[in-house]
Design a protein around this motif. Structure first.
Motif, PDB file in Angstrom:
ATOM      1  N   GLY A 122       0.807  -1.216   0.000  1.00  0.00           N
ATOM      2  CA  GLY A 122       0.000   0.000   0.000  1.00  0.00           C
ATOM      3  C   GLY A 122       0.836   1.259   0.000  1.00  0.00           C
ATOM      4  O   GLY A 122       2.042   1.248  -0.261  1.00  0.00           O
ATOM      5  N   SER A 123       0.203   2.368   0.315  1.00  0.00           N
ATOM      6  CA  SER A 123       0.831   3.686   0.254  1.00  0.00           C
ATOM      7  C   SER A 123       1.316   4.132   1.629  1.00  0.00           C
ATOM      8  O   SER A 123       0.950   3.552   2.654  1.00  0.00           O
ATOM      9  N   PRO A 124       2.135   5.190   1.682  1.00  0.00           N
ATOM     10  CA  PRO A 124       2.535   5.748   2.976  1.00  0.00           C
ATOM     11  C   PRO A 124       1.338   6.171   3.829  1.00  0.00           C
ATOM     12  O   PRO A 124       1.402   6.128   5.056  1.00  0.00           O
ATOM     13  N   GLU A 125       0.240   6.556   3.165  1.00  0.00           N
ATOM     14  CA  GLU A 125      -0.962   6.950   3.898  1.00  0.00           C
ATOM     15  C   GLU A 125      -1.561   5.764   4.655  1.00  0.00           C
ATOM     16  O   GLU A 125      -2.076   5.917   5.765  1.00  0.00           O
ATOM     17  N   VAL A 126      -1.488   4.582   4.050  1.00  0.00           N
ATOM     18  CA  VAL A 126      -1.976   3.376   4.724  1.00  0.00           C
ATOM     19  C   VAL A 126      -1.138   3.110   5.967  1.00  0.00           C
ATOM     20  O   VAL A 126      -1.665   2.808   7.046  1.00  0.00           O
ATOM     21  N   ILE A 127       0.180   3.235   5.831  1.00  0.00           N
ATOM     22  CA  ILE A 127       1.070   3.027   6.974  1.00  0.00           C
ATOM     23  C   ILE A 127       0.781   4.041   8.071  1.00  0.00           C
ATOM     24  O   ILE A 127       0.777   3.714   9.267  1.00  0.00           O
ATOM     25  N   ALA A 128       0.516   5.287   7.686  1.00  0.00           N
ATOM     26  CA  ALA A 128       0.216   6.325   8.677  1.00  0.00           C
ATOM     27  C   ALA A 128      -1.029   5.975   9.481  1.00  0.00           C
ATOM     28  O   ALA A 128      -1.132   6.314  10.668  1.00  0.00           O
ATOM     29  N   ARG A 129      -1.974   5.269   8.846  1.00  0.00           N
ATOM     30  CA  ARG A 129      -3.218   4.905   9.547  1.00  0.00           C
ATOM     31  C   ARG A 129      -3.027   3.729  10.507  1.00  0.00           C
ATOM     32  O   ARG A 129      -3.924   3.427  11.301  1.00  0.00           O
TER      33      ARG A 129
END
Length: 306
Positions: free
Chosen positions: A101-108
């Motif tokens: 996934g994306s860095p945004e997924v990791i941030a969540r």
């Protein structure tokens, strides 16, 4: 809780759609190299790996580590079942691997309730440092290298996000050369062998899961300090047998269910390996894993000899 659950489900649905609907077709477009290891470009990226370098683990996180096609999805479903019983948590809340996934997924990830379940195919050197700093418990799942190769071959040919192969012999060469996603099998296992920490790590095998599932479930619950009664252990085993997982695969993995849960057999490699190919893997096992603790666990003589 509802918002977190829905967000996780949306992230997972988006990931499955990316895997299934990619228009990329060439080897060069479907894979990219990061620090000398190949990864699927459809679901991994440089930006995501950079985000992982500063990822903050928690002490009560649970991490499942596997080389591809060694039982990842099976183990995750077992943990979801255990978590549902111990913590009254919804099954399948956070199914994606940390590198997908994306860095945004990791941030969540930070919004997920503890204890969080994570999984990865990353080699030892690529695991985010915070997992070691926080002394996170890690469960390493191993499968014999020959059945791994055959399962990985079919995975390549059934998953649109991975390069396909015209024949087994072509795939075998890339597998032996480490020219596949996540690199060389023997490099992967031997690196974990060298760094294995008895206090924070436990290893089990795909084969023991198949042959003594109840005992394996019990070992997993005890290792992660998620206590179950004997009745609950039997319930988890019933709900997460390989056949049960395969039957439910369309619900858990959509159109790609059969790709993730194909056969799950021990010894299928004998239908594909030539005698010369078998000897090549025998020699690599002898060089990298013979006489080691993880090598002994693989029971090579029993599962990898004609």
């Amino acid at each position: 809780m509802a918002d977190i659950t829905q967000t996780s489900k949306n992230d997972r649905a988006a990931l499955m759609e990316m895997i299934h609907s990619t228009t990329k077709t060439s080897f060069e477009d479907l894979l990219f190299s990061y620090k000398g290891i190949l990864y699927p470009s459809v679901i991994c990226s440089l930006e995501t790996f950079q985000a992982l370098e500063v990822f903050e683990a928690r002490e009560d996180d649970l991490l499942v580590v596997t080389y591809p096609k060694n039982g990842t999805n099976w183990l995750i479903q077992i943990l979801y079942e255990i978590m549902a019983l111990v913590h009254n948590r919804e099954r399948g809340l956070d199914a994606t691997m940390i590198e997908f996934g994306s860095p945004e997924v990791i941030a969540r990830f930070k919004d997920r309730l503890s204890p969080r379940i994570f999984s990865t195919h990353l080699q030892f050197k690529a695991i985010p440092k915070s997992f070691f700093e926080k002394k996170v418990k890690m469960l390493l799942v191993l499968r014999n290298p020959k059945d791994t190769a055959v399962s990985f071959y079919h995975f390549h040919n059934n998953l649109p996000s991975l390069p396909s192969y015209d024949c087994w012999d072509s795939f075998f060469k890339d597998y032996i050369d480490g020219n596949v996603c996540y690199g060389d099998y023997f490099d992967f296992v031997s690196a974990w062998e060298k760094q294995f920490n008895q206090e924070t790590m436990m290893a089990i095998t795909f084969e023991e899961m198949k042959l003594d599932f109840l005992t394996t479930v019990r070992k997993i619950s005890e290792f992660f300090r998620l206590p179950l009664s004997e009745e609950q252990i039997r319930l988890v085993a019933k709900n997460t047998s390989f056949n049960s997982m395969k039957e439910k695969s369309e619900n858990t993995h959509g159109k790609l269910g059969d790709s993730f849960f194909r056969k799950g057999e021990i010894g299928d490699w004998k239908n594909y390996f030539s005698e010369d190919q078998s000897k090549v893997v025998d020699a690599m096992f002898e060089k990298y894993l013979a006489g080691t603790k993880l090598g002994e666990m693989l029971n090579y003589e029993k599962y990898c000899k004609f």
